[in-house]
Enzyme design. Structure first.
Site, PDB file in Angstrom:
ATOM      1  N   HIS A  82     -13.979 -16.552  -7.829  1.00 49.49           N
ATOM      2  CA  HIS A  82     -15.365 -16.319  -7.408  1.00 49.49           C
ATOM      3  C   HIS A  82     -15.951 -17.601  -6.837  1.00 49.49           C
ATOM      4  CE1 HIS A  82     -19.274 -14.365  -7.359  1.00 49.49           C
ATOM      5  NE2 HIS A  82     -19.757 -15.554  -7.651  1.00 49.49           N
ATOM      6  N   ASP A 161     -27.912  -7.404 -13.984  1.00 44.35           N
ATOM      7  CA  ASP A 161     -27.783  -8.492 -13.006  1.00 44.35           C
ATOM      8  C   ASP A 161     -28.225  -8.032 -11.624  1.00 44.35           C
ATOM      9  OD1 ASP A 161     -26.845 -11.022 -11.822  1.00 44.35           O
ATOM     10  OD2 ASP A 161     -25.478  -9.657 -10.812  1.00 44.35           O
ATOM     11  N   ARG A 168     -34.936 -12.332  -8.633  1.00 42.31           N
ATOM     12  CA  ARG A 168     -34.888 -13.800  -8.491  1.00 42.31           C
ATOM     13  C   ARG A 168     -34.932 -14.205  -7.036  1.00 42.31           C
ATOM     14  NH1 ARG A 168     -29.534 -14.987 -10.774  1.00 42.31           N
ATOM     15  NH2 ARG A 168     -29.943 -17.098 -10.085  1.00 42.31           N
ATOM     16  N   SER A 183     -25.515 -14.662 -14.286  1.00 41.91           N
ATOM     17  CA  SER A 183     -25.390 -13.655 -13.237  1.00 41.91           C
ATOM     18  C   SER A 183     -23.927 -13.502 -12.818  1.00 41.91           C
ATOM     19  CB  SER A 183     -26.260 -14.099 -12.042  1.00 41.91           C
ATOM     20  OG  SER A 183     -25.939 -13.390 -10.889  1.00 41.91           O
ATOM     21  N   LYS A 187     -21.008 -10.280 -14.269  1.00 40.16           N
ATOM     22  CA  LYS A 187     -20.275  -9.370 -13.358  1.00 40.16           C
ATOM     23  C   LYS A 187     -18.777  -9.556 -13.503  1.00 40.16           C
ATOM     24  CE  LYS A 187     -22.509 -10.999  -9.770  1.00 40.16           C
ATOM     25  NZ  LYS A 187     -23.796 -11.346  -9.251  1.00 40.16           N
TER      26      LYS A 187
HETATM   27  N1  URA Z   1     -24.097 -15.578  -7.039  1.00 46.36           N
HETATM   28  C1  URA Z   1     -24.419 -14.671  -7.993  1.00 46.36           C
HETATM   29  O1  URA Z   1     -23.743 -13.674  -8.190  1.00 46.36           O
HETATM   30  N2  URA Z   1     -25.514 -14.907  -8.758  1.00 46.36           N
HETATM   31  C2  URA Z   1     -26.277 -15.988  -8.585  1.00 46.36           C
HETATM   32  O2  URA Z   1     -27.242 -16.145  -9.324  1.00 46.36           O
HETATM   33  C3  URA Z   1     -25.941 -16.920  -7.582  1.00 46.36           C
HETATM   34  C4  URA Z   1     -24.824 -16.690  -6.822  1.00 46.36           C
END
Ligand code: URA
Length: 436
Positions: A82, A161, A168, A183, A187
Site C-alpha cells: 500500500h 473509514d 476528513r 484509515s 482497510k
Molecule cells: N490513504 C488512505 O487510505 N487514508 C488516508 O487517510 C490517507 C491516505
C-alpha cells in the site's frame, strides 16, 4: 456514551477509553452520530493526537465496522503493498503480477486519486471494460486464477473509514498521523492479507513532507499491523519528483506496459523491486534480498509478468488487447511539447507542481463527484540529474484542448528547476522500517 463529552475529552488532551472509541465509531457508522460531531472529534484528534492504544483501538473499531475477507481460503501466502499516495506512482500495476508470478497471492484493494495524488483504480479504469467493483467472491476467484486482483473497497468493507475519509477530505483533517494510520490499516486488515508492505511516500508530492513524520507514520502502522498478527514492514520512498516519466491515468498504464516489457526507467523499477523484495521476504518465499531481486527481475525478462498482468485485466473484464496495442487506450486530442528554454542540469522536478498541472488537466478530481479524463496528463517527463540543451524535450502534455495544454505547459515548466552545476540522481529509498 455522550458524543460531545468524548469530543471535549480529546479537545482537552485526555486519552479516550477503548469503549468510548468503539461506541463513537459504531454510532457514526450507523448514522446515530452525525458528521458534524465526527468532524469535531477528527479535528480534536488532528490537534491532540492518539496514543498507541487509542490508535490501535480506533483501527480495530473501523476494521470491524464491516466485513472482513478471509484470504486463508486461497491456500497460498498472501501479501499486499500500500502506498500512502504520490505522483506518477504506478508501482502497484507492475508489482502485483510480478509478485504473483513468484507464487504469492496479492489481494489488492486500492483507492481512487486523492487530492493531487493519483489512484491505482483510476489508472486501471482507463483500460476499456476493466471492472474495479468486484465483489468478494469475484475478487478471490481472480486471485485463485491468476494470483493477483486489484479492485476497489466494497461498500461493506471498513464502511467507517469510507465515511470518515470523505469527511476528513472536506474538513482539513487528512494530514494527521493517527487518522491516516487507522484509515489505511483498517482497510488493509479487513482485506485479509497476511502480510503488508507499506510504501510511505515522503516529499513535496506526498502527505508526509518530512522524513521524521514519514517514519512516525510507518512506525504507527507497523505497530498496529503486528499487534493484529500480520507481518508488516515499510519503505520510506522519495516523492520530491514524480516516479517514472508519466503522470495521468492511461499514460501510466502505457508506462506500466513498457516496464513489464523490460523498458522501465531505473527509479520506477528500483522502487518496485525494493517493495517486491519485502513482499517475498515477509511471506518467506525468499529469505535473502539478492535472490528475491533476481526472481522478480526474471518475471519481467521471461515475459511472464506482462502475461500475468494481461490475464488479470481480462479476468476483471478489461480489454487485454489494449495492452498489446496501447493505441486502443484513451488518447488526448492535443499533445504539446514542453521544451527547455535554456541548457543545464535538471535540479528539481516538483512532484507537487506536476501533480497540480495533471489534476488541472482533468486527470484527478477537484471534488469527489468529478469525473476524470483518463487520457490527459504528462509523459516523457525529464528526471533530476539529467542534462539538457536549450530546445530539448522536458515533457509532453496531453490535454483535452489547446488552451488547457498551454496552461499545463507553463505549469510543468515552472515545476522544473535547472542548475548550471552537475546534479546527482536523488536517493529513492529514504529509510526502511521493520517490525522489531
Ligand atoms: N490513504 C488512505 O487510505 N487514508 C488516508 O487517510 C490517507 C491516505
Amino acid at each position: 456514551m455522550i458524543p460531545q463529552w468524548v469530543i471535549e475529552k480529546k479537545r482537552d488532551g485526555q486519552s479516550l477509553a477503548d469503549d468510548e472509541i468503539r461506541a463513537f465509531i459504531s454510532d457514526y457508522t450507523s448514522e446515530i452520530i452525525p458528521d458534524y460531531q465526527m468532524a469535531a472529534l477528527a479535528m480534536a484528534i488532528y490537534f491532540r493526537g492518539l496514543d498507541a492504544r487509542e490508535v490501535t483501538t480506533l483501527t480495530d473499531a473501523m476494521m470491524h465496522s464491516g466485513d472482513q475477507i478471509d484470504t486463508s481460503v486461497l491456500d497460498m501466502p498472501t501479501s499486499d503493498k500500500h502506498s500512502t499516495g504520490g505522483i506518477g506512482d504506478k508501482v502497484s500495476l507492475l508489482l502485483a503480477p510480478m509478485v504473483a508470478c513468484c507464487g504469492v497471492g496479492v489481494p489488492m484493494l486500492s483507492g481512487r486519486g486523492l487530492g493531487i495524488t493519483g489512484g491505482t483504480l483510476d489508472k486501471l479504469a482507463s483500460i476499456p471494460g476493466y471492472r474495479t467493483d468486484l465483489d468478494t467472491n469475484e475478487f478471490l476467484d481472480v486471485i485463485r486464477e491468476c494470483g493477483c486482483a486489484i479492485t476497489g473497497q466494497t461498500a461493506s468493507l471498513a464502511p467507517a473509514d469510507r465515511k470518515l475519509y470523505a469527511l476528513r477530505d472536506v474538513t482539513g483533517t487528512v494530514p494527521s498521523i493517527p487518522l491516516i494510520a487507522a484509515s489505511i490499516m483498517s482497510k488493509k486488515l479487513a482485506e485479509g492479507t497476511a502480510t503488508l508492505v507499506l510504501d510511505v511516500k515522503c516529499g513535496n508530492g506526498a502527505f508526509m513532507q518530512r522524513l521524521e513524520d514519514a517514519r512516525a507514520l510507518a512506525e504507527v502502522m507497523i505497530r498496529i499491523g503486528s499487534g493484529m498478527g500480520r507481518g508488516v514492514s515499510a519503505l520510506i520512498t522519495n516523492m520530491e519528483q514524480p516516479l517514472g516519466t508519466t503522470a495521468g491515468n492511461a499514460l501510466e498504464v502505457i508506462e506500466t506496459v513498457e516496464a513489464l516489457q523490460g523498458k522501465a526507467v531505473p527509479d520506477l523499477l528500483e522502487v518496485t523491486l525494493r517493495l517486491g523484495i519485502e513482499m517475498l521476504r515477509l511471506t518467506h518465499v525468499e529469505t535473502d534480498a539478492a535472490s528475491a531481486r533476481k526472481r522478480l527481475i526474471e518475471t519481467i525478462a521471461s515475459g511472464q509478468a506482462f502475461e500475468r498482468f494481461k490475464q488479470m485485466v481480462a479476468l476483471q473484464g478489461g480489454d487485454a488487447a489494449a495492452l498489446d496495442d496501447c493505441n486502443r487506450l484513451p488518447q488526448a486530442p492535443v499533445v504539446l511539447d514542453v521544451l527547455a528554454t535554456e541548457g543545464g542540469y535538471i535540479e528539481g522536478v516538483s512532484a507537487d507542481g506536476v501533480g497540480r498541472a495533471v489534476l488541472q488537466l482533468g486527470a484527478g478530481r477537484k471534488q469527489t463527484t468529478d469525473k476524470i479524463d483518463p487520457s490527459v496528463g504528462v509523459s516523457n517527463l525529464i528526471q533530476v540529474g539529467a542534462v539538457v540543451s536549450k530546445g530539448d524535450l522536458l515533457a509532453r502534455v496531453h490535454a483535452a484542448n489547446q488552451a488547457e495544454a498551454e496552461v499545463a505547459r507553463e505549469q510543468v515548466l515552472a515545476a522544473i528547476e535547472m542548475s548550471g552545476d552537475k546534479v546527482a540522481v536523488p536517493e529513492l529509498v529514504l529509510g526502511t522500517v521493520v517490525d522489531e
